[in-house]
Design a protein around this motif. Structure first.
Motif, PDB file in Angstrom:
ATOM      1  N   GLY A  57      -2.538   3.413  -6.230  1.00  0.00           N
ATOM      2  CA  GLY A  57      -1.160   3.387  -5.754  1.00  0.00           C
ATOM      3  C   GLY A  57      -0.715   2.086  -5.119  1.00  0.00           C
ATOM      4  O   GLY A  57       0.425   1.952  -4.694  1.00  0.00           O
ATOM      5  N   ALA A 103       0.834  -1.200   0.000  1.00  0.00           N
ATOM      6  CA  ALA A 103       0.000   0.000   0.000  1.00  0.00           C
ATOM      7  C   ALA A 103       0.870   1.253   0.000  1.00  0.00           C
ATOM      8  O   ALA A 103       1.944   1.255   0.594  1.00  0.00           O
ATOM      9  CB  ALA A 103      -0.907   0.000   1.229  1.00  0.00           C
ATOM     10  N   PRO A 104       0.384   2.312  -0.632  1.00  0.00           N
ATOM     11  CA  PRO A 104       1.170   3.547  -0.652  1.00  0.00           C
ATOM     12  C   PRO A 104       1.147   4.297   0.677  1.00  0.00           C
ATOM     13  O   PRO A 104       2.021   5.116   0.941  1.00  0.00           O
ATOM     14  CB  PRO A 104       0.481   4.373  -1.750  1.00  0.00           C
ATOM     15  CG  PRO A 104      -0.932   3.873  -1.753  1.00  0.00           C
ATOM     16  CD  PRO A 104      -0.840   2.411  -1.405  1.00  0.00           C
ATOM     17  N   HIS A 105       0.176   4.009   1.523  1.00  0.00           N
ATOM     18  CA  HIS A 105      -0.026   4.785   2.744  1.00  0.00           C
ATOM     19  C   HIS A 105       0.370   4.065   4.033  1.00  0.00           C
ATOM     20  O   HIS A 105       0.314   4.666   5.096  1.00  0.00           O
ATOM     21  CB  HIS A 105      -1.488   5.217   2.829  1.00  0.00           C
ATOM     22  CG  HIS A 105      -2.436   4.058   2.971  1.00  0.00           C
ATOM     23  ND1 HIS A 105      -2.691   3.186   1.936  1.00  0.00           N
ATOM     24  CD2 HIS A 105      -3.155   3.620   4.021  1.00  0.00           C
ATOM     25  CE1 HIS A 105      -3.541   2.272   2.347  1.00  0.00           C
ATOM     26  NE2 HIS A 105      -3.843   2.500   3.604  1.00  0.00           N
ATOM     27  N   ARG A 106       0.763   2.782   3.936  1.00  0.00           N
ATOM     28  CA  ARG A 106       1.177   2.045   5.132  1.00  0.00           C
ATOM     29  C   ARG A 106       2.001   0.841   4.739  1.00  0.00           C
ATOM     30  O   ARG A 106       1.838   0.296   3.657  1.00  0.00           O
ATOM     31  CB  ARG A 106      -0.022   1.645   5.988  1.00  0.00           C
ATOM     32  CG  ARG A 106      -0.865   0.552   5.379  1.00  0.00           C
ATOM     33  CD  ARG A 106      -2.278   0.487   5.873  1.00  0.00           C
ATOM     34  NE  ARG A 106      -2.472  -0.107   7.155  1.00  0.00           N
ATOM     35  CZ  ARG A 106      -3.575   0.077   7.882  1.00  0.00           C
ATOM     36  NH1 ARG A 106      -4.538   0.856   7.446  1.00  0.00           N
ATOM     37  NH2 ARG A 106      -3.724  -0.504   9.030  1.00  0.00           N
ATOM     38  N   ASP A 107       2.863   0.438   5.643  1.00  0.00           N
ATOM     39  CA  ASP A 107       3.744  -0.703   5.410  1.00  0.00           C
ATOM     40  C   ASP A 107       3.087  -1.934   6.031  1.00  0.00           C
ATOM     41  O   ASP A 107       3.144  -2.141   7.237  1.00  0.00           O
ATOM     42  CB  ASP A 107       5.111  -0.423   6.048  1.00  0.00           C
ATOM     43  CG  ASP A 107       6.123  -1.520   5.766  1.00  0.00           C
ATOM     44  OD1 ASP A 107       5.718  -2.643   5.376  1.00  0.00           O
ATOM     45  OD2 ASP A 107       7.318  -1.255   5.947  1.00  0.00           O
TER      46      ASP A 107
END
Length: 180
Positions: A101, A39-43
């Motif tokens: 993303g 994800a682009p917003h969290r690992d």
């Protein structure tokens, strides 16, 4: 819903013989391709989470399921929150995720033989690049976690497997460790 799971390396022939002796019901043979997304917003890896699109094909046809797996909970077996939804157009979902993303991080391919034994599902997995495994799984609501853990452990013992040898690493993690 929670998934209580135990995964062990095992010889499929020996486990299948025990399943037959215990009158387990064979629920089918399947091929699966699991695409894991980043994800682009969290690992997801750092948070011990996963977002997976599974495409499964068997004698009855095929189905696609999107699954979010939450972080593992404490305990002797692998327990985590799991949310699943069937997908009618996996290609469109993949395109949508990519437009937002998300990226395909890895694909895990396996052949599975699924059995029902009492209240659990026993799956014989042949994972490309990793070998043979057995998964013993129960799905429960929060109040039944401890009982489900006990049932999964007892089932492993009934199949001649040693619960202390369970593998808590996912197939994805194992493949990535092996450079896959």
């Amino acid at each position: 819903m929670y998934e209580v799971e135990m995964k062990l390396r095992a010889d499929h022939e020996a486990v299948a013989a025990e399943l037959d002796r215990l009158d387990a019901a064979h629920r089918g043979s399947f091929e699966q391709a699991d695409v894991y997304f980043s994800a682009p917003h969290r690992d997801f890896a750092a948070r011990d989470e996963a977002l997976r699109l599974r495409e499964e094909t068997g004698a009855e046809g095929s189905e696609s399921v999107l699954t979010y797996k939450g972080p593992r909970l404490e305990g002797d077996s692998k327990v985590r929150t799991e949310h699943e939804t069937e997908i009618e157009a996996p290609e469109e979902l993949t395109a949508t995720l990519e437009a937002l993303g998300f990226e395909s991080a890895a694909t895990v391919e396996k052949k599975r033989e699924r059995y029902a034994l009492d209240s659990v599902t026993v799956t014989l997995d042949a994972v490309s690049g990793l070998g043979e495994f057995v998964e013993i799984e129960a799905r429960v609501k929060e109040g039944g976690l401890e009982h489900a853990r006990e049932v999964v452990e007892k089932t492993a013992k009934r199949l001649g497997l040693e619960p202390a040898e369970q593998i808590e690493t996912s197939y994805l993690e194992l493949l990535l460790e092996n450079g896959g």
